[in-house]
Design a protein around this motif. Structure first.
Motif, PDB file in Angstrom:
ATOM      1  N   GLU A   9      41.882  35.284  33.341  1.00  0.00           N
ATOM      2  CA  GLU A   9      42.209  34.119  32.526  1.00  0.00           C
ATOM      3  C   GLU A   9      43.063  33.112  33.297  1.00  0.00           C
ATOM      4  O   GLU A   9      43.012  31.917  33.017  1.00  0.00           O
ATOM      5  CB  GLU A   9      42.924  34.550  31.245  1.00  0.00           C
ATOM      6  CG  GLU A   9      42.006  35.276  30.285  1.00  0.00           C
ATOM      7  CD  GLU A   9      42.726  35.885  29.097  1.00  0.00           C
ATOM      8  OE1 GLU A   9      43.976  35.921  29.086  1.00  0.00           O
ATOM      9  OE2 GLU A   9      42.024  36.358  28.188  1.00  0.00           O
ATOM     10  N   ALA A  10      43.832  33.607  34.277  1.00  0.00           N
ATOM     11  CA  ALA A  10      44.669  32.734  35.107  1.00  0.00           C
ATOM     12  C   ALA A  10      43.895  32.214  36.325  1.00  0.00           C
ATOM     13  O   ALA A  10      44.477  31.585  37.204  1.00  0.00           O
ATOM     14  CB  ALA A  10      45.911  33.485  35.571  1.00  0.00           C
ATOM     15  N   HIS A  11      42.605  32.485  36.352  1.00  0.00           N
ATOM     16  CA  HIS A  11      41.713  32.048  37.439  1.00  0.00           C
ATOM     17  C   HIS A  11      42.090  32.659  38.785  1.00  0.00           C
ATOM     18  O   HIS A  11      41.914  32.031  39.824  1.00  0.00           O
ATOM     19  CB  HIS A  11      41.666  30.524  37.534  1.00  0.00           C
ATOM     20  CG  HIS A  11      41.264  29.873  36.251  1.00  0.00           C
ATOM     21  ND1 HIS A  11      39.989  29.931  35.758  1.00  0.00           N
ATOM     22  CD2 HIS A  11      41.985  29.183  35.340  1.00  0.00           C
ATOM     23  CE1 HIS A  11      39.935  29.296  34.606  1.00  0.00           C
ATOM     24  NE2 HIS A  11      41.136  28.838  34.319  1.00  0.00           N
ATOM     25  N   THR A  12      42.651  33.874  38.731  1.00  0.00           N
ATOM     26  CA  THR A  12      42.970  34.627  39.953  1.00  0.00           C
ATOM     27  C   THR A  12      42.493  36.066  39.775  1.00  0.00           C
ATOM     28  O   THR A  12      43.301  36.998  39.715  1.00  0.00           O
ATOM     29  CB  THR A  12      44.477  34.610  40.237  1.00  0.00           C
ATOM     30  OG1 THR A  12      45.170  35.117  39.087  1.00  0.00           O
ATOM     31  CG2 THR A  12      44.989  33.227  40.572  1.00  0.00           C
ATOM     32  N   PRO A  13      41.177  36.269  39.652  1.00  0.00           N
ATOM     33  CA  PRO A  13      40.663  37.601  39.350  1.00  0.00           C
ATOM     34  C   PRO A  13      41.068  38.652  40.385  1.00  0.00           C
ATOM     35  O   PRO A  13      41.146  38.360  41.579  1.00  0.00           O
ATOM     36  CB  PRO A  13      39.152  37.413  39.330  1.00  0.00           C
ATOM     37  CG  PRO A  13      38.878  36.122  39.982  1.00  0.00           C
ATOM     38  CD  PRO A  13      40.118  35.303  39.894  1.00  0.00           C
ATOM     39  N   LEU A  14      41.347  39.845  39.892  1.00  0.00           N
ATOM     40  CA  LEU A  14      41.709  40.966  40.748  1.00  0.00           C
ATOM     41  C   LEU A  14      40.475  41.728  41.215  1.00  0.00           C
ATOM     42  O   LEU A  14      40.522  42.385  42.258  1.00  0.00           O
ATOM     43  CB  LEU A  14      42.643  41.929  40.001  1.00  0.00           C
ATOM     44  CG  LEU A  14      43.962  41.349  39.521  1.00  0.00           C
ATOM     45  CD1 LEU A  14      44.724  42.379  38.703  1.00  0.00           C
ATOM     46  CD2 LEU A  14      44.792  40.885  40.709  1.00  0.00           C
ATOM     47  N   VAL A  15      39.416  41.677  40.424  1.00  0.00           N
ATOM     48  CA  VAL A  15      38.168  42.374  40.748  1.00  0.00           C
ATOM     49  C   VAL A  15      37.002  41.458  40.407  1.00  0.00           C
ATOM     50  O   VAL A  15      37.141  40.501  39.642  1.00  0.00           O
ATOM     51  CB  VAL A  15      38.036  43.715  39.985  1.00  0.00           C
ATOM     52  CG1 VAL A  15      39.155  44.684  40.362  1.00  0.00           C
ATOM     53  CG2 VAL A  15      38.012  43.496  38.486  1.00  0.00           C
TER      54      VAL A  15
END
Length: 50
Positions: free
Chosen positions: A9-15
């Motif tokens: 949602e923060a536009h910094t996906p972990l995967v």
């Protein structure tokens, strides 16, 4: 899963989306086998992003 969702949602996906979908499916299976679901589970209706 909730950390992955928040990062997405923060536009910094972990995967990747594919990895998230696999983890989500595995979580659904585990919850089904155990017969329980936490109230903040991403598998609750309306909580799944992808």
């Amino acid at each position: 899963m909730n950390r992955c969702r928040a990062a997405y949602e923060a536009h910094t996906p972990l995967v990747s989306d594919e990895v998230y979908d696999i983890l989500f499916s595995d979580l659904q299976t585990l919850e089904s086998w155990l017969g329980l679901r936490m109230k903040n589970s991403p598998t609750k209706e309306g909580n799944h992003l992808i």
